[in-house]
Design a protein around this motif. Structure first.
Motif, PDB file in Angstrom:
ATOM      1  N   ALA A   1      36.070  40.205  44.561  1.00 37.19           N
ATOM      2  CA  ALA A   1      35.078  39.578  43.682  1.00 37.19           C
ATOM      3  C   ALA A   1      33.943  39.039  44.539  1.00 37.19           C
ATOM      4  CB  ALA A   1      35.727  38.476  42.854  1.00 37.19           C
ATOM      5  N   SER A   2      32.898  38.557  43.897  1.00 37.86           N
ATOM      6  CA  SER A   2      31.665  38.173  44.585  1.00 37.86           C
ATOM      7  C   SER A   2      31.523  36.659  44.732  1.00 37.86           C
ATOM      8  CB  SER A   2      30.467  38.730  43.812  1.00 37.86           C
ATOM      9  OG  SER A   2      29.250  38.164  44.268  1.00 37.86           O
ATOM     10  N   HIS A   3      31.039  36.255  45.895  1.00 35.36           N
ATOM     11  CA  HIS A   3      30.716  34.855  46.160  1.00 35.36           C
ATOM     12  C   HIS A   3      29.216  34.710  46.424  1.00 35.36           C
ATOM     13  CE1 HIS A   3      31.795  30.774  46.826  1.00 35.36           C
ATOM     14  NE2 HIS A   3      31.801  30.775  48.145  1.00 35.36           N
ATOM     15  N   GLY A   4      28.446  35.704  45.913  1.00 33.44           N
ATOM     16  CA  GLY A   4      27.028  35.735  46.223  1.00 33.44           C
ATOM     17  C   GLY A   4      26.794  36.365  47.583  1.00 33.44           C
ATOM     18  N   PHE A   5      25.552  36.464  47.989  1.00 32.59           N
ATOM     19  CA  PHE A   5      25.256  37.103  49.270  1.00 32.59           C
ATOM     20  C   PHE A   5      25.027  36.096  50.400  1.00 32.59           C
ATOM     21  CE2 PHE A   5      22.904  39.252  52.568  1.00 32.59           C
ATOM     22  CZ  PHE A   5      23.571  40.470  52.654  1.00 32.59           C
TER      23      PHE A   5
ATOM     24  N   GLY B   1      34.345  50.645  46.826  1.00 36.08           N
ATOM     25  CA  GLY B   1      34.466  51.908  46.111  1.00 36.08           C
ATOM     26  C   GLY B   1      34.889  51.759  44.668  1.00 36.08           C
ATOM     27  N   HIS B   2      34.741  50.566  44.124  1.00 34.38           N
ATOM     28  CA  HIS B   2      35.070  50.326  42.712  1.00 34.38           C
ATOM     29  C   HIS B   2      34.272  49.134  42.204  1.00 34.38           C
ATOM     30  CE1 HIS B   2      37.456  46.861  43.980  1.00 34.38           C
ATOM     31  NE2 HIS B   2      38.136  47.656  44.806  1.00 34.38           N
ATOM     32  N   GLY B   3      34.324  48.901  40.907  1.00 34.80           N
ATOM     33  CA  GLY B   3      33.546  47.836  40.295  1.00 34.80           C
ATOM     34  C   GLY B   3      33.987  46.446  40.728  1.00 34.80           C
ATOM     35  N   VAL B   4      33.039  45.550  40.768  1.00 34.18           N
ATOM     36  CA  VAL B   4      33.294  44.126  41.051  1.00 34.18           C
ATOM     37  C   VAL B   4      32.915  43.343  39.801  1.00 34.18           C
ATOM     38  CG1 VAL B   4      32.520  42.134  42.397  1.00 34.18           C
ATOM     39  CG2 VAL B   4      33.007  44.312  43.548  1.00 34.18           C
ATOM     40  N   HIS B   5      33.880  42.631  39.231  1.00 26.94           N
ATOM     41  CA  HIS B   5      33.681  42.010  37.921  1.00 26.94           C
ATOM     42  C   HIS B   5      33.550  40.495  37.953  1.00 26.94           C
ATOM     43  CE1 HIS B   5      34.618  45.981  36.538  1.00 26.94           C
ATOM     44  NE2 HIS B   5      35.863  45.921  36.961  1.00 26.94           N
ATOM     45  N   GLY B   6      34.025  39.855  39.025  1.00 28.97           N
ATOM     46  CA  GLY B   6      34.052  38.401  39.059  1.00 28.97           C
ATOM     47  C   GLY B   6      33.052  37.812  40.031  1.00 28.97           C
TER      48      GLY B   6
ATOM     49  N   GLY C   1      25.813  42.183  35.449  1.00 28.60           N
ATOM     50  CA  GLY C   1      26.957  43.024  35.130  1.00 28.60           C
ATOM     51  C   GLY C   1      28.319  42.429  35.420  1.00 28.60           C
ATOM     52  N   TYR C   2      28.360  41.124  35.669  1.00 33.07           N
ATOM     53  CA  TYR C   2      29.657  40.478  35.877  1.00 33.07           C
ATOM     54  C   TYR C   2      30.343  40.251  34.534  1.00 33.07           C
ATOM     55  CZ  TYR C   2      28.194  39.496  40.694  1.00 33.07           C
ATOM     56  OH  TYR C   2      27.783  39.618  41.995  1.00 33.07           O
ATOM     57  N   ARG C   3      31.674  40.235  34.569  1.00 36.13           N
ATOM     58  CA  ARG C   3      32.455  40.019  33.349  1.00 36.13           C
ATOM     59  C   ARG C   3      33.053  38.615  33.289  1.00 36.13           C
ATOM     60  NH1 ARG C   3      35.971  45.646  32.881  1.00 36.13           N
ATOM     61  NH2 ARG C   3      34.197  47.103  32.946  1.00 36.13           N
ATOM     62  N   TYR C   4      33.232  37.996  34.453  1.00 38.43           N
ATOM     63  CA  TYR C   4      33.740  36.626  34.432  1.00 38.43           C
ATOM     64  C   TYR C   4      33.167  35.841  35.599  1.00 38.43           C
ATOM     65  CZ  TYR C   4      37.108  37.368  38.269  1.00 38.43           C
ATOM     66  OH  TYR C   4      37.683  37.625  39.488  1.00 38.43           O
ATOM     67  N   SER C   5      33.189  34.542  35.424  1.00 34.38           N
ATOM     68  CA  SER C   5      32.692  33.600  36.418  1.00 34.38           C
ATOM     69  C   SER C   5      33.752  32.533  36.655  1.00 34.38           C
ATOM     70  CB  SER C   5      31.401  32.946  35.908  1.00 34.38           C
ATOM     71  OG  SER C   5      31.131  31.726  36.568  1.00 34.38           O
ATOM     72  N   SER C   6      33.753  31.997  37.870  1.00 37.28           N
ATOM     73  CA  SER C   6      34.570  30.818  38.177  1.00 37.28           C
ATOM     74  C   SER C   6      33.668  29.852  38.935  1.00 37.28           C
ATOM     75  CB  SER C   6      35.802  31.193  38.998  1.00 37.28           C
ATOM     76  OG  SER C   6      36.603  30.044  39.260  1.00 37.28           O
TER      77      SER C   6
ATOM     78  N   ARG D   1      29.256  33.134  27.608  1.00 35.26           N
ATOM     79  CA  ARG D   1      28.218  33.994  27.076  1.00 35.26           C
ATOM     80  C   ARG D   1      28.918  35.221  26.494  1.00 35.26           C
ATOM     81  NH1 ARG D   1      25.743  30.044  28.081  1.00 35.26           N
ATOM     82  NH2 ARG D   1      23.653  29.817  29.019  1.00 35.26           N
ATOM     83  N   PRO D   2      28.303  35.916  25.556  1.00 34.34           N
ATOM     84  CA  PRO D   2      28.948  37.131  25.028  1.00 34.34           C
ATOM     85  C   PRO D   2      29.301  38.099  26.158  1.00 34.34           C
ATOM     86  CG  PRO D   2      27.066  36.539  23.667  1.00 34.34           C
ATOM     87  CD  PRO D   2      27.009  35.628  24.857  1.00 34.34           C
ATOM     88  N   GLY D   3      30.580  38.399  26.279  1.00 30.97           N
ATOM     89  CA  GLY D   3      31.032  39.310  27.316  1.00 30.97           C
ATOM     90  C   GLY D   3      31.238  38.680  28.677  1.00 30.97           C
ATOM     91  N   LEU D   4      31.033  37.365  28.801  1.00 29.13           N
ATOM     92  CA  LEU D   4      31.203  36.672  30.085  1.00 29.13           C
ATOM     93  C   LEU D   4      32.173  35.506  29.918  1.00 29.13           C
ATOM     94  CD1 LEU D   4      30.209  36.455  33.100  1.00 29.13           C
ATOM     95  CD2 LEU D   4      28.641  34.683  32.262  1.00 29.13           C
ATOM     96  N   LEU D   5      33.261  35.556  30.654  1.00 30.63           N
ATOM     97  CA  LEU D   5      34.284  34.515  30.611  1.00 30.63           C
ATOM     98  C   LEU D   5      34.062  33.549  31.769  1.00 30.63           C
ATOM     99  CD1 LEU D   5      36.855  34.196  28.753  1.00 30.63           C
ATOM    100  CD2 LEU D   5      38.158  35.116  30.683  1.00 30.63           C
ATOM    101  N   GLU D   6      34.158  32.258  31.499  1.00 33.78           N
ATOM    102  CA  GLU D   6      34.160  31.247  32.565  1.00 33.78           C
ATOM    103  C   GLU D   6      35.595  30.786  32.752  1.00 33.78           C
ATOM    104  OE1 GLU D   6      33.531  28.606  35.545  1.00 33.78           O
ATOM    105  OE2 GLU D   6      32.085  30.084  34.810  1.00 33.78           O
ATOM    106  N   VAL D   7      36.080  30.854  34.003  1.00 36.68           N
ATOM    107  CA  VAL D   7      37.465  30.500  34.315  1.00 36.68           C
ATOM    108  C   VAL D   7      37.445  29.368  35.343  1.00 36.68           C
ATOM    109  CG1 VAL D   7      39.733  31.373  34.972  1.00 36.68           C
ATOM    110  CG2 VAL D   7      38.029  32.942  34.008  1.00 36.68           C
TER     111      VAL D   7
END
Length: 261
Positions: free
Chosen positions: A90-94, A123-128, A151-156, A179-185
């Motif tokens: 998952a992503s922590h920003g750049f 080589g695959h999608g990153v969603h978080g 294009g993220y699907r969830y946030s923490s 947000r629609p389509g975005l989960l906050e965990v």
């Protein structure tokens, strides 16, 4: 699982997360270590992540690794190693800039770049995505719109506690659609004395007795019937790490105390 949590007979699986950044990239050190110096400092993240992967493999546990794009770009083999071991990338920003210190355009560019770099390597999608220092709050909720656009699907990115550097104490304590389509965990908290208290790792895990964290997570599972999200940084297992010279005592305590434990 129903809307109020897990049924009493349903096993609850907690979430383990690691914020993959190096010791010199801690937000509290920004005023002391210039970003221009990062490439000149000895890297310790590789050996720490390799040790963490060994520990997880030893107990057949899997985790989500929120990886800084700056780290991924310089150590792509590390990203591939994490992914190959069955963990989530998952992503922590750049650049590890707090969302609260950026404008909308700069923030969007940062999280888009991080996602692209990580996906290209893994080589695959990153969603978080997790914002550095849980830096999304009431003053910059536009960040959620940027995450959706990227294009993220969830946030923490929200820690529902009161803290001197971050926190949204009135935010929901558990996973919800922000947000629609975005989960906050959010990271785990317990509700006591009419306030949310931290229970999900970080400096609190080191500074307080282990029994408190264990009790808190068990309470979330048993009383709230919800999973708990726990997090830590790779450098907290580095017993050979030297402290940053000239740093304030409060910061040194927060970041180095009890690492040997």
């Amino acid at each position: 699982m129903n809307g109020n949590g897990a049924d009493a007979a349903t096993p609850i699986v907690n979430a383990l997360t690691i914020d993959v950044e190096d010791y010199f990239q801690v937000s509290a050190f920004n005023h002391h270590i210039a970003r221009s110096e990062w490439d000149t400092l000895p890297c310790r993240v590789e050996r720490n992540i390799e040790r963490i992967l060994e520990l997880l493999a030893g107990v057949d546990a899997h985790a989500t690794f929120f990886i800084l794009g700056w780290i991924a770009e310089r150590y792509p083999a590390l990203v591939k190693q994490i992914s190959a071991a069955g963990h989530e990338v998952a992503s922590h920003g750049f650049e590890h800039r707090r969302a609260s210190e950026q404008d909308r355009d700069a923030f969007l560019a940062d999280i888009q770049l991080a996602k692209a770099v990580l996906e290209d390597i893994a080589g695959h999608g990153v969603h978080g995505y997790r914002a550095p220092s849980f830096s999304v709050g009431r003053g910059n909720e536009w960040a959620f719109d940027c995450m959706t656009e990227a294009g993220y699907r969830y946030s923490s990115s929200v820690y529902p506690i009161r803290h001197d550097h971050y926190g949204m104490p009135d935010a929901p304590r558990f996973a919800h659609e922000i947000r629609p389509g975005l989960l906050e965990v959010p990271v785990a908290t317990i509700r006591m004395l009419d306030q949310n208290l931290p229970a999900g790792g970080g400096g609190y895990f080191r500074l307080l007795p282990y029994a408190i964290s264990r009790w808190s997570i068990r309470r979330i599972n048993a009383v709230d019937r919800k999973p708990a999200m726990f997090f830590f940084h790779p450098w907290v297992i580095d017993t050979e790490l030297n402290s940053v010279d000239g740093e304030r005592a409060k910061t040194l305590i927060r970041h180095y105390m009890h690492i040997s434990r």
